[in-house]
Scaffold this active site. Structure first.
Site, PDB file in Angstrom:
ATOM      1  N   ASP A  63      37.362  42.722  38.518  1.00 33.90           N
ATOM      2  CA  ASP A  63      37.735  44.124  38.673  1.00 33.90           C
ATOM      3  C   ASP A  63      36.478  44.921  39.055  1.00 33.90           C
ATOM      4  O   ASP A  63      35.780  44.517  39.992  1.00 33.90           O
ATOM      5  CB  ASP A  63      38.440  44.637  37.408  1.00 33.90           C
ATOM      6  CG  ASP A  63      39.301  45.853  37.699  1.00 33.90           C
ATOM      7  OD1 ASP A  63      39.902  45.914  38.777  1.00 33.90           O
ATOM      8  OD2 ASP A  63      39.346  46.760  36.853  1.00 33.90           O
ATOM      9  N   ASP A  89      38.842  37.962  40.427  1.00 36.32           N
ATOM     10  CA  ASP A  89      37.745  38.935  40.506  1.00 36.32           C
ATOM     11  C   ASP A  89      37.458  39.442  39.098  1.00 36.32           C
ATOM     12  O   ASP A  89      38.213  39.173  38.169  1.00 36.32           O
ATOM     13  CB  ASP A  89      38.158  40.111  41.408  1.00 36.32           C
ATOM     14  CG  ASP A  89      39.463  40.752  40.928  1.00 36.32           C
ATOM     15  OD1 ASP A  89      39.392  41.656  40.099  1.00 36.32           O
ATOM     16  OD2 ASP A  89      40.557  40.306  41.347  1.00 36.32           O
TER      17      ASP A  89
HETATM   18  N1  LIG Z   1      41.321  43.779  39.792  1.00 36.77           N
HETATM   19  C1  LIG Z   1      42.640  43.762  39.939  1.00 36.77           C
HETATM   20  N2  LIG Z   1      43.378  44.824  39.542  1.00 36.77           N
HETATM   21  C2  LIG Z   1      44.740  44.794  39.670  1.00 36.77           C
HETATM   22  N3  LIG Z   1      45.417  43.775  40.204  1.00 36.77           N
HETATM   23  C3  LIG Z   1      44.712  42.714  40.612  1.00 36.77           C
HETATM   24  N4  LIG Z   1      45.099  41.556  41.168  1.00 36.77           N
HETATM   25  C4  LIG Z   1      44.003  40.808  41.390  1.00 36.77           C
HETATM   26  N5  LIG Z   1      42.889  41.462  40.998  1.00 36.77           N
HETATM   27  C5  LIG Z   1      43.320  42.649  40.501  1.00 36.77           C
END
Ligand SMILES: Nc1ncnc2[nH]cnc12
Ligand SMILES: CSC[C@H]1O[C@H](OP(=O)(O)O)[C@H](O)[C@@H]1O
Length: 309
Positions: free
Chosen positions: A224, A222
Site C-alpha cells: 500500500d 504491494d
Molecule cells: N493497496 C491496495 N489497496 C486496495 N486494493 C488493493 N489491491 C491490491 N493492492 C491494493
C-alpha cells in the site's frame, strides 16, 4: 472460445471460484458450458464458465468482467452471488489481489483472512433483503472456517514451491477505486488490518445472506503506501500478480482438487449455513408489510421460501 460452448448445463454445480485481478481465467480444466444466467438483480459480471475437474463441475466467474471493465463499485455482486446460488453453488472460493498492511506479509505472500472491516461508502447495493422484506443475518465471522482449513492444508503442501501463507487476518475493504491516503493506510494498520482490497464487500455479506460457504484467498501485491518502499500503483499490482500468478493458480487448483473430492459433503453443500438467512428473514416483516416483488426476489434465492408461511 466460450461462444462455441453450450449455453446450458443440466447438473447442479456446487463449487465456484470468483476470480479477481490477475486471475481472470483458470487454466487446466475442461470447459463444458458458458452460461449467461439472469437474476432479479441483473446479469453477473461475466458469463459463468462451467469447468470440469475429475468429473466434478466447477463454476468460474470473473469478478471484474471478462476484460476487467468493471470498477470495484460497479461489480454486480448481488447478481453474481444469486446467479451462482441458482446453479446449485454452495461453496465459493474468492480470489483477491490485496495490499499488505503488515511488514511480515510480503508481496506474493498468501493470506486466508478471517475478519473484515467495512470501509465501503454505502454506494454499492449490499443486501438481498430490502424493499419490503427485511432480514438481518449474523456476520460475526464473515468467512468459512472449514474452507479456510482446506486452503491452509493445500498451501502448507506447497511450501516447497515458495508458497508462503498467513493464516487468519483482517481485510480492510475500502471503497476505491483510488488507493488510500498515507494517513488512511496508517490508520488501518493501527486498527489491526492485515491486508486491504476493494472487493471483499459486499460479496462476503451477500454470500452469507445466500447461505453460501465463502472463503477469500488473498495474494499480497504491494505494501500500500505506509511502507518505506514504493507506493502502490496498478503496475506494481500487475507485476506481482504476473510474477506469482502461477502459484496463485496452483493454490486455487489444489483447493479445487480437495473440494471436488468433497463435492457431496456437508461442508461443500454448506449444510452449516442452511436455514440461517431464511430464519433471519421469515419472521422480521409481517405478512401485511411484505412487498410481493421483494418476496419474489427472495424466492429466486430460496425456491419455495414462502410456501408454508
Ligand atoms: N493497496 C491496495 N489497496 C486496495 N486494493 C488493493 N489491491 C491490491 N493492492 C491494493
Ligand atoms: C488493481 S489494484 C485494485 C483492485 O485489485 C483488487 O481486485 P480483486 O479483489 O478483484 O482481486 C482490489 O480489490 C481492487 O479491486
Amino acid at each position: 472460445m466460450s461462444e462455441s460452448l453450450p449455453s446450458h448445463f443440466d447438473r447442479p454445480v456446487h463449487i465456484a471460484v470468483i476470480g479477481g485481478t490477475g486471475l481472470g481465467k483458470l487454466a487446466g480444466y475442461t470447459p463444458v458450458a458458458a452460461l449467461t444466467p439472469t437474476t432479479p438483480w441483473g446479469a453477473p459480471s461475466s458469463p459463468v464458465l462451467i469447468l470440469e475437474h475429475t468429473g466434478v463441475p466447477i463454476a468460474f466467474l470473473a469478478r471484474h468482467g471478462l476484460h476487467h471493465q468493471l470498477a470495484p463499485h460497479e461489480i454486480p455482486a448481488r447478481a453474481n452471488i444469486a446467479a451462482l446460488r441458482s446453479l446449485g453453488v454452495r461453496t465459493v472460493i474468492a480470489f483477491s489481489a490485496v495490499g499488505s498492511l503488515r511488514e511480515e506479509i510480503k508481496p506474493m505472500d498468501f493470506v486466508i483472512p478471517d475478519q473484515i472491516i467495512d470501509r465501503t461508502k454505502g454506494i454499492r447495493p449490499f443486501t438481498f433483503f430490502e424493499g419490503g422484506v427485511v432480514g438481518h443475518v449474523g456476520f460475526a465471522d464473515p468467512f468459512d472456517a472449514g474452507l479456510a482449513k482446506i486452503v491452509a492444508q493445500c498451501a502448507a503442501a506447497m511450501k516447497g514451491d515458495g508458497v508462503v501463507l498467513h493464516q487468519g487476518g483482517t481485510v480492510i475493504c475500502m471503497e476505491g477505486p483510488q488507493f488510500s491516503t498515507r494517513a488512511e493506510s496508517n490508520m488501518y494498520r493501527s486498527w489491526g488490518g492485515s491486508v486491504i482490497n476493494m472487493s471483499a464487500l459486499p460479496e462476503a455479506k451477500l454470500a452469507r445472506e445466500a447461505e453460501l460457504a465463502y472463503q477469500m484467498i488473498c495474494m499480497a501485491t504491494d505494501y500500500d503506501c505506509w511502507h518505506t518502499t514504493e507506493d502502490v500503483d496498478v503496475a506494481m499490482v500487475m507485476k506481482y500478480m504476473q510474477a506469482n500468478g502461477e502459484n496463485a493458480k496452483h493454490l486455487v487448483g489444489a483447493v479445487l482438487d480437495e473440494l471436488c473430492k468433497l463435492d457431496s459433503s456437508d461442508l461443500v453443500l454448506a449444510k452449516h449455513w442452511e436455514g440461517s438467512a431464511q430464519g433471519a428473514v421469515k419472521f422480521m416483516t409481517k405478512p401485511e408489510g411484505r412487498n410481493p416483488e421483494a418476496m419474489k426476489r427472495v424466492e429466486f434465492l430460496f425456491p419455495g421460501f414462502w410456501e408454508e408461511s
